[in-house]
Design a protein around this motif. Structure first.
Motif, PDB file in Angstrom:
ATOM      1  N   ALA A 292       0.841  -1.204   0.000  1.00 22.05           N
ATOM      2  CA  ALA A 292       0.000   0.000   0.000  1.00 22.05           C
ATOM      3  C   ALA A 292       0.875   1.253   0.000  1.00 22.05           C
ATOM      4  CB  ALA A 292      -0.936  -0.003   1.206  1.00 22.05           C
ATOM      5  N   LYS A 293       1.974   1.200   0.770  1.00 17.46           N
ATOM      6  CA  LYS A 293       2.895   2.342   0.839  1.00 17.46           C
ATOM      7  C   LYS A 293       3.576   2.579  -0.512  1.00 17.46           C
ATOM      8  CE  LYS A 293       6.375   4.243   3.980  1.00 17.46           C
ATOM      9  NZ  LYS A 293       7.288   3.955   5.092  1.00 17.46           N
TER      10      LYS A 293
ATOM     11  N   LEU B 146       2.389   1.643  -3.477  1.00 14.54           N
ATOM     12  CA  LEU B 146       1.369   2.117  -4.416  1.00 14.54           C
ATOM     13  C   LEU B 146       1.044   3.590  -4.188  1.00 14.54           C
ATOM     14  CD1 LEU B 146      -1.031  -0.959  -4.536  1.00 14.54           C
ATOM     15  CD2 LEU B 146       0.609  -0.227  -6.281  1.00 14.54           C
ATOM     16  N   ASN B 147       1.100   4.012  -2.923  1.00 14.29           N
ATOM     17  CA  ASN B 147       0.875   5.425  -2.610  1.00 14.29           C
ATOM     18  C   ASN B 147       2.010   6.284  -3.171  1.00 14.29           C
ATOM     19  OD1 ASN B 147      -0.740   7.491  -1.286  1.00 14.29           O
ATOM     20  ND2 ASN B 147       0.981   7.693   0.134  1.00 14.29           N
ATOM     21  N   THR B 148       3.251   5.780  -3.048  1.00 11.69           N
ATOM     22  CA  THR B 148       4.410   6.494  -3.611  1.00 11.69           C
ATOM     23  C   THR B 148       4.259   6.616  -5.128  1.00 11.69           C
ATOM     24  OG1 THR B 148       5.856   5.687  -1.850  1.00 11.69           O
ATOM     25  CG2 THR B 148       6.938   6.458  -3.852  1.00 11.69           C
TER      26      THR B 148
ATOM     27  N   LYS C  25       1.508   6.621  -6.771  1.00  7.55           N
ATOM     28  CA  LYS C  25       0.415   7.578  -7.008  1.00  7.55           C
ATOM     29  C   LYS C  25       0.927   9.029  -6.917  1.00  7.55           C
ATOM     30  CE  LYS C  25      -4.222   8.619  -5.216  1.00  7.55           C
ATOM     31  NZ  LYS C  25      -5.189   8.300  -4.143  1.00  7.55           N
ATOM     32  N   ILE C  26       1.764   9.309  -5.920  1.00  6.76           N
ATOM     33  CA  ILE C  26       2.323  10.656  -5.736  1.00  6.76           C
ATOM     34  C   ILE C  26       3.219  11.019  -6.926  1.00  6.76           C
ATOM     35  CG2 ILE C  26       3.921  12.037  -4.327  1.00  6.76           C
ATOM     36  CD1 ILE C  26       2.827  10.395  -1.887  1.00  6.76           C
TER      37      ILE C  26
ATOM     38  N   SER D  58       1.239  11.896  -9.924  1.00  6.28           N
ATOM     39  CA  SER D  58       0.581  13.207  -9.847  1.00  6.28           C
ATOM     40  C   SER D  58       1.564  14.366  -9.949  1.00  6.28           C
ATOM     41  CB  SER D  58      -0.219  13.323  -8.549  1.00  6.28           C
ATOM     42  OG  SER D  58       0.645  13.338  -7.429  1.00  6.28           O
TER      43      SER D  58
END
Length: 254
Positions: free
Chosen positions: A159-160, A162-164, A166-167, A170
């Protein structure tokens, strides 16, 4: 123009380096021109392909920190069509040295523009962290392969990551995508391996590669001989798994 793929997972011991070496070698054996970039200070991809790091003048460290032309850091390997930009323990300090540099997240991307047209695939073996070097790798990449070990804590930390991703999508690299999740160290005799496979498949569906990398002693032995498993034992299960993965990856581009 080549496709640039990072192999990333901040969890250690999931098969990133094993996959980096052997997927690169498998793609090369099919006739693709491949550049592997060792972006991990442990330099295991470099030593695993038989490169004597102490004898090198230039590595990925000199390219990132000193602006050395990447061509001068490229070395040939024992595998035809497979080249390597090796790593060095000095890369540990590179993140601090890069902090005050302009466009620090895009240093690797800018480097790769100089060699990108010479290869079909550029693979980046990332370190088990989400630091500035890994951010550089993801910023430079078209996609990410995420190796997942078939063990109890398999999904921990994903999850961490995938969040990275995502950032980075963006802010730095809108076209970055997840190429796929790769199940490694799979043992179909173990209920746990099958459970992990089912769980990852349930979470990520078609993003999971059909090919799984089975536990195989030849995969563990090959790096100590400085060659890929395809050269060490081409008939082994590990060699066949990585050939299948290379073919599946190529088919995904069609």
């Amino acid at each position: 123009m080549s496709k640039i793929i990072s192999l990333a997972n901040q969890k250690g011991g999931v098969g990133k380096t094993t996959t980096s070496i052997n997927l690169s070698a498998a793609l090369a054996s099919i006739g693709k021109r491949v550049l592997l970039i060792d972006a991990d200070p442990q330099a295991n991809s470099s030593s695993g392909l038989g490169v004597e790091i102490r004898e090198l003048d230039n590595t990925i460290y000199e390219c990132l920190v000193n602006g050395v032309d990447p061509h001068s850091a490229i070395v040939e390997t024992n595998t035809k069509n497979l080249h390597l930009i090796p790593s060095h323990i000095d890369l540990v300090g590179a993140e601090i040295e890069m902090l005050n540099m302009e466009h620090r997240e895009q240093l690797l991307k800018n480097l790769l523009t100089k060699v990108r047209d010479e290869y079909d695939y550029i693979l980046i073996d990332c370190s088990p962290s989400l630091g500035l070097i890994t951010v550089n790798a993801l910023t430079a990449s078209d996609s990410v392969i995420i190796p997942v070990q078939c063990e109890f804590f398999a999904l921990e930390g994903i999850a961490k990551l995938l969040n990275t991703i995502k950032i980075i999508k963006s802010k730095l690299n809108p076209s970055l995508k997840v190429e796929g999740f790769l199940l490694t160290m799979f043992d179909n005799r173990l209920r746990l391996s099958n459970q992990v496979y089912e769980e990852v498949k349930r979470h990520f569906g078609n993003l999971v590669f059909n090919t799984v990398i089975a536990r195989n002693v030849r995969l563990s032995e090959a790096p100590s001989h400085g060659v890929s498993v395809l050269e060490y034992d081409p008939s082994s299960k590990g060699a066949q798994n990585y050939l299948n993965l290379a073919k599946e990856l190529i088919n995904r581009q069609k």
